[in-house]
Write an enzyme that holds these catalytic residues in place. Structure first.
Site, PDB file in Angstrom:
ATOM      1  N   SER A  36      -0.924  62.532  49.509  1.00 47.95           N
ATOM      2  CA  SER A  36      -1.563  62.437  48.197  1.00 47.95           C
ATOM      3  C   SER A  36      -0.568  62.320  47.051  1.00 47.95           C
ATOM      4  CB  SER A  36      -2.461  63.658  47.973  1.00 47.95           C
ATOM      5  OG  SER A  36      -1.728  64.864  48.146  1.00 47.95           O
ATOM      6  N   HIS A 249      -1.412  68.138  41.309  1.00 47.71           N
ATOM      7  CA  HIS A 249      -0.862  66.841  41.709  1.00 47.71           C
ATOM      8  C   HIS A 249      -0.343  66.130  40.463  1.00 47.71           C
ATOM      9  CE1 HIS A 249      -3.010  67.340  45.540  1.00 47.71           C
ATOM     10  NE2 HIS A 249      -2.232  66.372  46.008  1.00 47.71           N
TER      11      HIS A 249
END
Length: 280
Positions: A36, A249
């Site tokens: 990711s 993230h």
């Protein structure tokens, strides 16, 4: 209200490259592998819903700057086994450049983040005490990464391979996070020094002939999860209004910073520095 950011010109030093010769030719075949953090999850525009893959991840930014022909098979949630089963087949003898960002899911990064969140009144989650086997997890992941590097080199012996490290998720002063993120400071220090540093050290250990490591820590320092929302390039446990990306993230500024480091490791030919602002 839109959050305005200004991405500074980031210095790229020789330390960003280990054992990788500069890339020269536009039109070279570039294959991006990874999880990711490589896929740019949640950053518009998502071009693969199943993998939550963005067309503004560092692979696309690098390819756009250098004129590479990109095959991007990065995928949110990917482990080393997924790279082996589903991504490696994209590499051929004509592949010239490969980036690989992997390892976090193998050691249970998402579970660690979830279990480290402090429950109100709990006086700290004590996450660091639940993962006493981290050294074993990292060792097993290292063996898998080594096998992937060998497989990449076998499929594309002339390719330049870059192992892309994880960015600065937690600041050096973990106590500064008390007012911004729901983690016990000692857990954050452990996550920084054992988990993220362990992942990056493991990736760097696999450098060698035409295999390099890209350090993204320095480029994202001062833009971690604990900074003021207007300065974050790595999201905290919530994505601020006007931002993008998934929780814990990189947002699109984090991906831009990472792309600059990859460009430097490949031999930046003086291309433009990506810039932008939230909501644009």
């Amino acid at each position: 209200m839109k959050l305005k950011h200004c991405l500074p010109v980031l210095a790229v030093t020789a330390a960003a490259t280990v054992g990788v010769a500069p890339a020269n030719a536009a039109g070279e075949q570039y294959v991006a592998l990874g999880d990711s953090y490589a896929a740019g999850v949640g950053i518009p525009t998502i071009i693969d819903q199943g993998c939550d893959r963005s067309d503004h991840n560092y692979a696309h930014l690098v390819a756009g700057q250098r004129g590479y022909t990109l095959t991007d098979v990065t995928c949110g949630g990917a482990k080393t086994s997924d790279v082996s089963a589903n991504q490696l087949s994209s590499i051929t003898a004509t592949t010239a450049v490969v980036t690989l960002g992997i390892g976090g899911n193998d050691i249970g990064f998402s579970d660690i983040v979830r279990s480290c969140v402090v429950i109100p009144g709990s006086n700290g989650a004590g996450c660091r005490n639940r993962y006493t086997d981290m050294a074993d997890r990292l060792a097993k992941t290292s063996a898998n990464v080594g096998a992937l590097v060998d497989a990449i080199r076998s499929r594309a012996p002339k390719a330049r391979v870059l192992l892309v490290g994880y960015p600065k998720i937690v600041p050096d002063n973990e106590s500064s996070c008390a007012a911004t993120q729901p983690f016990d400071p000692a857990d954050l220090a452990w996550a920084r020094d054992t988990v993220v540093a362990g992942l990056n050290s493991m990736l760097k250990s696999h450098t060698g002939d035409r295999v390099g490591y890209v350090d993204t820590q320095a480029a994202t320092t001062g833009h971690d999860i604990c900074q003021d929302p207007a300065l974050r390039w790595i999201n905290g446990v919530r994505v601020e209004p006007g931002s993008d990306g998934r929780t814990v993230h990189p947002n699109h500024f984090g991906q831009e910073a990472m792309s600059i480091q990859v460009l430097g490791a490949l031999g930046n030919g003086g291309g433009g520095i990506p810039t932008g602002s939230f909501g644009s």
